[in-house]
Scaffold this motif. Structure first.
Motif, PDB file in Angstrom:
ATOM      1  N   GLU A 102       0.907  -1.166   0.072  1.00 29.50           N
ATOM      2  CA  GLU A 102       0.372  -0.475   0.203  1.00 29.50           C
ATOM      3  C   GLU A 102       1.051   1.516  -0.512  1.00 29.50           C
ATOM      4  OE1 GLU A 102      -2.493  -3.091   2.108  1.00 29.50           O
ATOM      5  OE2 GLU A 102      -0.278  -2.349   2.387  1.00 29.50           O
ATOM      6  N   LEU A 103       1.817   1.484   0.924  1.00 27.93           N
ATOM      7  CA  LEU A 103       2.807   2.543   1.090  1.00 27.93           C
ATOM      8  C   LEU A 103       3.111   2.768  -0.756  1.00 27.93           C
ATOM      9  CD1 LEU A 103       4.310   2.606   4.417  1.00 27.93           C
ATOM     10  CD2 LEU A 103       1.668   4.639   3.448  1.00 27.93           C
ATOM     11  N   ASN A 105       2.753   1.492  -3.220  1.00 21.38           N
ATOM     12  CA  ASN A 105       1.971   2.962  -4.184  1.00 21.38           C
ATOM     13  C   ASN A 105       2.051   3.789  -4.639  1.00 21.38           C
ATOM     14  OD1 ASN A 105       1.509  -0.154  -5.400  1.00 21.38           O
ATOM     15  ND2 ASN A 105      -0.293  -0.958  -4.517  1.00 21.38           N
ATOM     16  N   ILE A 106       1.910   4.511  -3.427  1.00 23.60           N
ATOM     17  CA  ILE A 106       1.797   5.835  -3.122  1.00 23.60           C
ATOM     18  C   ILE A 106       2.732   6.468  -3.922  1.00 23.60           C
ATOM     19  CG2 ILE A 106       2.766   7.650  -2.101  1.00 23.60           C
ATOM     20  CD1 ILE A 106       1.303   6.409   1.120  1.00 23.60           C
ATOM     21  N   ASN A 109       1.653   6.592  -7.674  1.00 20.65           N
ATOM     22  CA  ASN A 109       0.524   7.548  -8.145  1.00 20.65           C
ATOM     23  C   ASN A 109       0.331   8.918  -7.751  1.00 20.65           C
ATOM     24  OD1 ASN A 109      -1.384   5.593  -8.466  1.00 20.65           O
ATOM     25  ND2 ASN A 109      -1.457   5.048  -5.563  1.00 20.65           N
ATOM     26  N   VAL A 110       1.671   9.600  -7.455  1.00 19.21           N
ATOM     27  CA  VAL A 110       2.219  10.375  -7.313  1.00 19.21           C
ATOM     28  C   VAL A 110       2.263  11.585  -8.763  1.00 19.21           C
ATOM     29  CG1 VAL A 110       4.590  12.335  -6.940  1.00 19.21           C
ATOM     30  CG2 VAL A 110       3.742  10.414  -4.910  1.00 19.21           C
TER      31      VAL A 110
END
Length: 135
Positions: A102-103, A105-106, A109-110
């Motif tokens: 989850e982290l 994937n951040i 998505n930037v």
């Protein structure tokens, strides 16, 4: 640089932080989304760090679902005979954090936009961005 690369200028991108979020701000954010005060959030975080230190020093991997894993690794000098290996062969230890999916994937998505350009002279033949960065 040699060959075709001689004399050419390259441009590299670099992420730029827009500020920091300290413990007080983080605790207030968590508090606003939950039923506990920011002081109680801070107490939980402080106790979490204490418990993590205890478990890491005991040789455990600390797993925090949605956040990631923490573990201790070591660098050692090798010996030709396993019987010659002692604790003095350990050069250093360090804490390694592996973010959860989850982290991780951040980062994908930037969104990015152009900012200022800083020119630096670089010698040698860098394969990637020659500027220092944190991984």
């Amino acid at each position: 640089m040699a060959g075709e690369e001689a004399g050419k200028t390259k441009t590299y991108g670099m992420a730029k932080a827009t500020g920091t979020c300290d413990m007080i701000k983080l605790c207030k954010l968590v508090s606003a989304r939950s039923a506990i005060s920011s002081a109680e959030v801070k107490s939980v975080v402080d106790n979490l760090v204490w418990a993590m230190e205890l478990k890491l020093q005991s040789g455990n991997i600390v797993q925090l679902p949605g956040f990631g894993n923490f573990r201790i690794t070591i660098r050692t000098r090798g010996t030709e005979d396993e019987n010659d290996f002692t604790a003095s062969n350990i050069r250093r230890s360090r804490l390694v954090f592996t973010p959860s999916p989850e982290l991780r994937n951040i980062a994908s998505n930037v969104t990015f936009k152009a900012s200022e350009v800083i020119v630096k002279e670089v010698s040698g033949e860098p394969e990637e961005c020659p500027l220092p960065h944190i991984e």
